[in-house]
Each structure stands twice: as structure tokens, then as C-alpha cells.
Write a protein that holds these residues in place. Structure first.
Motif, PDB file in Angstrom:
ATOM      1  N   ARG A 226      15.818 -10.176 -12.481  1.00 31.89           N
ATOM      2  CA  ARG A 226      15.395  -9.008 -13.263  1.00 31.89           C
ATOM      3  C   ARG A 226      14.907  -7.896 -12.335  1.00 31.89           C
ATOM      4  O   ARG A 226      15.136  -6.711 -12.597  1.00 31.89           O
ATOM      5  N   PHE A 227      14.232  -8.303 -11.238  1.00 30.37           N
ATOM      6  CA  PHE A 227      13.764  -7.300 -10.284  1.00 30.37           C
ATOM      7  C   PHE A 227      14.947  -6.530  -9.690  1.00 30.37           C
ATOM      8  O   PHE A 227      14.903  -5.297  -9.546  1.00 30.37           O
ATOM      9  N   GLY A 228      16.017  -7.249  -9.344  1.00 34.97           N
ATOM     10  CA  GLY A 228      17.194  -6.585  -8.789  1.00 34.97           C
ATOM     11  C   GLY A 228      17.784  -5.577  -9.758  1.00 34.97           C
ATOM     12  O   GLY A 228      18.128  -4.451  -9.371  1.00 34.97           O
ATOM     13  N   ARG A 229      17.892  -5.960 -11.019  1.00 36.89           N
ATOM     14  CA  ARG A 229      18.430  -5.025 -12.018  1.00 36.89           C
ATOM     15  C   ARG A 229      17.510  -3.812 -12.180  1.00 36.89           C
ATOM     16  O   ARG A 229      17.977  -2.683 -12.389  1.00 36.89           O
TER      17      ARG A 229
ATOM     18  N   THR B 154       7.689  -2.121  -9.919  1.00 38.80           N
ATOM     19  CA  THR B 154       8.972  -2.145  -9.214  1.00 38.80           C
ATOM     20  C   THR B 154       8.888  -1.410  -7.879  1.00 38.80           C
ATOM     21  O   THR B 154       9.372  -1.903  -6.848  1.00 38.80           O
ATOM     22  N   THR B 155       8.266  -0.224  -7.882  1.00 37.76           N
ATOM     23  CA  THR B 155       8.160   0.557  -6.639  1.00 37.76           C
ATOM     24  C   THR B 155       7.343  -0.195  -5.591  1.00 37.76           C
ATOM     25  O   THR B 155       7.731  -0.265  -4.417  1.00 37.76           O
ATOM     26  N   ILE B 156       6.236  -0.763  -6.008  1.00 42.97           N
ATOM     27  CA  ILE B 156       5.384  -1.500  -5.055  1.00 42.97           C
ATOM     28  C   ILE B 156       6.132  -2.709  -4.497  1.00 42.97           C
ATOM     29  O   ILE B 156       6.090  -2.991  -3.289  1.00 42.97           O
ATOM     30  N   LEU B 157       6.855  -3.419  -5.373  1.00 38.08           N
ATOM     31  CA  LEU B 157       7.598  -4.594  -4.911  1.00 38.08           C
ATOM     32  C   LEU B 157       8.726  -4.214  -3.943  1.00 38.08           C
ATOM     33  O   LEU B 157       9.006  -4.932  -2.983  1.00 38.08           O
ATOM     34  N   ILE B 158       9.371  -3.073  -4.192  1.00 37.67           N
ATOM     35  CA  ILE B 158      10.472  -2.639  -3.313  1.00 37.67           C
ATOM     36  C   ILE B 158       9.959  -2.428  -1.887  1.00 37.67           C
ATOM     37  O   ILE B 158      10.553  -2.920  -0.913  1.00 37.67           O
ATOM     38  N   TYR B 159       8.849  -1.701  -1.753  1.00 39.66           N
ATOM     39  CA  TYR B 159       8.338  -1.404  -0.405  1.00 39.66           C
ATOM     40  C   TYR B 159       7.642  -2.627   0.204  1.00 39.66           C
ATOM     41  O   TYR B 159       7.605  -2.776   1.433  1.00 39.66           O
TER      42      TYR B 159
ATOM     43  N   VAL C 110       0.841  -1.205   0.000  1.00 43.45           N
ATOM     44  CA  VAL C 110       0.000   0.000   0.000  1.00 43.45           C
ATOM     45  C   VAL C 110       0.877   1.256   0.000  1.00 43.45           C
ATOM     46  O   VAL C 110       0.609   2.215  -0.753  1.00 43.45           O
ATOM     47  N   MET C 111       1.922   1.263   0.817  1.00 52.76           N
ATOM     48  CA  MET C 111       2.815   2.433   0.833  1.00 52.76           C
ATOM     49  C   MET C 111       3.480   2.615  -0.529  1.00 52.76           C
ATOM     50  O   MET C 111       3.590   3.747  -1.033  1.00 52.76           O
ATOM     51  N   GLY C 112       3.929   1.518  -1.152  1.00 53.06           N
ATOM     52  CA  GLY C 112       4.550   1.622  -2.470  1.00 53.06           C
ATOM     53  C   GLY C 112       3.582   2.158  -3.517  1.00 53.06           C
ATOM     54  O   GLY C 112       3.967   2.981  -4.363  1.00 53.06           O
ATOM     55  N   ALA C 113       2.330   1.704  -3.451  1.00 54.74           N
ATOM     56  CA  ALA C 113       1.320   2.176  -4.412  1.00 54.74           C
ATOM     57  C   ALA C 113       1.054   3.667  -4.217  1.00 54.74           C
ATOM     58  O   ALA C 113       0.926   4.420  -5.196  1.00 54.74           O
ATOM     59  N   ILE C 114       0.967   4.117  -2.962  1.00 56.60           N
ATOM     60  CA  ILE C 114       0.732   5.545  -2.695  1.00 56.60           C
ATOM     61  C   ILE C 114       1.912   6.373  -3.198  1.00 56.60           C
ATOM     62  O   ILE C 114       1.736   7.436  -3.811  1.00 56.60           O
ATOM     63  N   ILE C 115       3.129   5.894  -2.946  1.00 54.25           N
ATOM     64  CA  ILE C 115       4.334   6.617  -3.398  1.00 54.25           C
ATOM     65  C   ILE C 115       4.313   6.786  -4.918  1.00 54.25           C
ATOM     66  O   ILE C 115       4.593   7.867  -5.448  1.00 54.25           O
ATOM     67  N   HIS C 116       3.967   5.731  -5.640  1.00 48.73           N
ATOM     68  CA  HIS C 116       4.030   5.801  -7.108  1.00 48.73           C
ATOM     69  C   HIS C 116       2.830   6.561  -7.702  1.00 48.73           C
ATOM     70  O   HIS C 116       3.023   7.503  -8.471  1.00 48.73           O
ATOM     71  N   TYR C 117       1.623   6.138  -7.361  1.00 47.92           N
ATOM     72  CA  TYR C 117       0.441   6.679  -8.061  1.00 47.92           C
ATOM     73  C   TYR C 117       0.104   8.106  -7.631  1.00 47.92           C
ATOM     74  O   TYR C 117      -0.516   8.857  -8.394  1.00 47.92           O
TER      75      TYR C 117
END
Length: 328
Positions: free
Chosen positions: A188-191, A213-218, A108-115
Motif C-alpha cells: 500500500r505504501f508503494g501505491r 507517506t512523505t516522512i516514510l519516503i525520506y 526529520v527531513m520528511g517531517a520538515i518538508i511536509h509540515y
């Protein structure tokens, strides 16, 4: 002149040198430092910090920050204590639940950061207050966890020479680092994480899905915080809403001292392990000395952090100047 590649590796090399010199100095003053017992304790005592630092490394490489990890650790401990002690939920099922909740929280935090294009600092700061507040709403008491599984898990260890012992939570931390290294350098995610941290616009032009990528990172960072919460509850056998206060700053310090650039785009998960061990080494030295206040740990970490940030700024300036001269 420091070459571009060599300059970017210098913080990591310096981190390893500082740890080796520091450990050598401790062994000279206190020969017991070289024992397997101290090494085992060093890994056990810093296990939850190390697991947090793995997730934070991905966040900082991507150019972000996550201030919520300490609060997620506290929430995980309180949640586990309540459902295991009061609701008699099987501990393994409780572990799965807390991992799902923490991962969803990070997503949820990653989605808020991106969108919503809100800086990670603001979103994760709000997440920190939310998780810490929710922990206090659940309970403000320290609840002991007396489940037999906890006793059994705490008894699991690998015996080392000379009465040394590598506990289960120390093993878990090392496994998390191995998984983190594989994800960062062989997937691929790491790259994508490195590309997003290096230049977000270029990464998008390369076809990288920034939202995913942003959502997966957080999600990964909060998932690590959930695992750290489980490890912390095993370490203390209790859940408390004020646990791990300020540990997010210790985590960021470990990652930066480990050679990861705060500006993003560069860093090694293995370097973070050395950063965590440097913090543990200082704390262990203070314990051996017996006359120094524990606050000297914060003072020395602050000095190291300040020095590494200055070093990073100097190296970035040298690298930029070299690129201007060479036209690359």
C-alpha cells in the motif's frame, strides 16, 4: 502515434536497449567482458550506488529529490570507523546504531518538508551540509577499520564459473533491489508513493495520509543511505568525511537513466538497476581501454542524462496532447 501507456514505458525500454547494445559492443571489442569475473566486479563496484539509487527512486517517483544521501554515506563511514576503532563497539551494534541515526535523519527531513511546506531541494540541501559538516567535525582524517568482522564479511562470496566472484556487498545490493521492487509494486505504501507523485491533491482526496507517506519516503531514502554507508565502509575498510562527494548526483542520474520520470508518478525500481549498471559498464570500459580519462564517465553519463530528460519532456508533451484530443 505513441500510445499513452507505451509512451510512459518507452524510457525503460530504451534503457534496457542501451545497456544491451553497450554491453554487446564491449563484448565484441573486449571478449573478456562476457566473463563472470567482470560481471561480479560490476555488481560489487557499484553496490553502494545501487543501494542509494533504490531509495532515490522512491523519492523521485513521489516528485521529490534527496541531495543528502552522499553526505549520509560519509557520516555513516566516519561514525562506524570512530565507534569501532576508538570506542571498540561491536561492529554489528555499530551497524544498528548507524541505521537508526540515518533513518531518524530522513524522518526529520520528511517531517520538515511536509509540515513546513518547504521544497525537498532546500531541506535535503541543508541536510547534506549538516551531515557533511558533522562528519568533518567528528574527524577529518581517514580512519582505517581493522575489525576482524570486516575481513570475514569481505571474504564471503558466491563463487561463479571461470574464477568469477559475487561478493557479499553485491548480494546485499541485489537483495535491496528485490525488497525495493516488492515495496514499490506490492504494498500500500508503494501505491501511495506513485499516487503522491502523480497528483498530490488527488492523492489526498483518495484518503492517502500525505504526512505519513512523505516522512516514510525520506526515512526510506536515508535508511538506504545508511545501508550504503555500511557497504561503502566494507568496500573501503575505512571512514572518511570527504568520501562519496557528488555521489548524490550520480544516484539521481542512475534513477533518471533507469526510466523514472523526474516529474514524478512513474518509474520502476528494476529500471534503476539497469541505470546503475550502465554507469558501471562505462567505467569498466574505460578501465579496459586504458587510454581514456575517467572523466569520460561523467561526460557520457551527462550526455545520456540530457538525452533522457529531453525524451521524457517529449513523451509528456505527446501524452498531454493525446489526452486533450481524447478528452481524458
Amino acid at each position: 502515434m505513441i500510445g499513452g501507456i507505451r509512451a510512459r514505458h518507452l524510457p525503460l525500454i530504451l534503457t534496457v536497449l542501451i545497456f544491451c547494445i553497450g554491453y554487446g559492443a564491449c563484448v565484441v571489442q573486449y571478449p573478456a567482458f562476457a566473463s563472470f569475473r567482470v560481471i561480479g566486479n560490476l555488481l560489487t563496484d557499484n553496490s553502494f550506488l545501487g543501494i542509494l539509487a533504490v531509495g532515490m527512486t522512491f523519492v523521485i517517483i513521489s516528485g521529490g529529490i534527496d541531495l543528502s544521501v552522499g553526505a549520509v554515506v560519509a557520516f555513516s563511514g566516519v561514525f562506524l570507523a570512530l565507534v569501532i576503532q576508538n570506542l571498540h563497539m561491536p561492529p554489528l551494534l555499530a551497524f544498528v546504531c548507524v541505521l537508526m541515526i540515518s533513518a531518524a535523519f530522513g524522518a526529520v527531513m520528511g517531517a520538515i518538508i511536509h509540515y513546513f511546506s518547504i521544497p525537498p531541494f532546500i531541506v535535503t540541501l541543508a541536510g547534506m551540509f549538516f551531515a557533511r559538516g558533522l562528519s568533518s567535525v567528528l574527524t577529518t582524517d581517514s580512519i582505517p577499520i581493522t575489525a576482524p568482522l570486516y575481513t570475514w564479511l569481505n571474504d564471503i562470496s558466491i563463487h561463479l564459473p571461470h574464477h568469477g566472484r559475487l561478493s557479499l556487498i553485491g548480494i546485499v545490493m541485489l537483495l535491496v533491489f528485490v525488497v525495493g521492487i516488492i515495496i514499490a509494486h506490492l504494498t500500500r505504501f508503494g501505491r501511495s508513493v506513485y499516487a503522491v507523485g502523480g497528483n498530490r491533491q488527488s492523492a489526498e482526496l483518495m484518503g492517502i495520509n500525505l504526512a505519513r507517506t512523505t516522512i516514510l519516503i525520506y526515512t526510506l531514502s536515508s535508511l538506504c543511505a545508511g545501508v550504503a554507508g555500511i557497504v561503502f565502509s566494507l568496500y573501503t575498510s575505512a571512514g572518511y568525511s570527504l568520501a562519496a562527494v557528488g555521489v548524490e548526483l550520480d544516484t539521481i542520474a542512475a534513477v533518471v537513466i533507469g526510466g523514472t520520470l523526474l516529474s514524478g508518478g512513474y518509474g520502476f525500481v528494476a529500471g534503476t538497476l539497469i541505470g546503475v549498471l550502465i554507469q558501471g559498464l562505462i567505467q569498466t570500459y574505460i578501465t579496459f581501454d586504458g587510454t581514456l580519462s575517467s572523466w569520460w564517465t561523467k561526460i557520457m553519463i551527462g550526455g545520456l542524462l540530457f538525452g533522457f530528460i529531453l525524451l521524457q519532456r517529449v513523451l509528456l508533451a505527446l501524452t498531454s496532447r493525446r489526452r486533450v484530443r481524447t478528452g481524458h
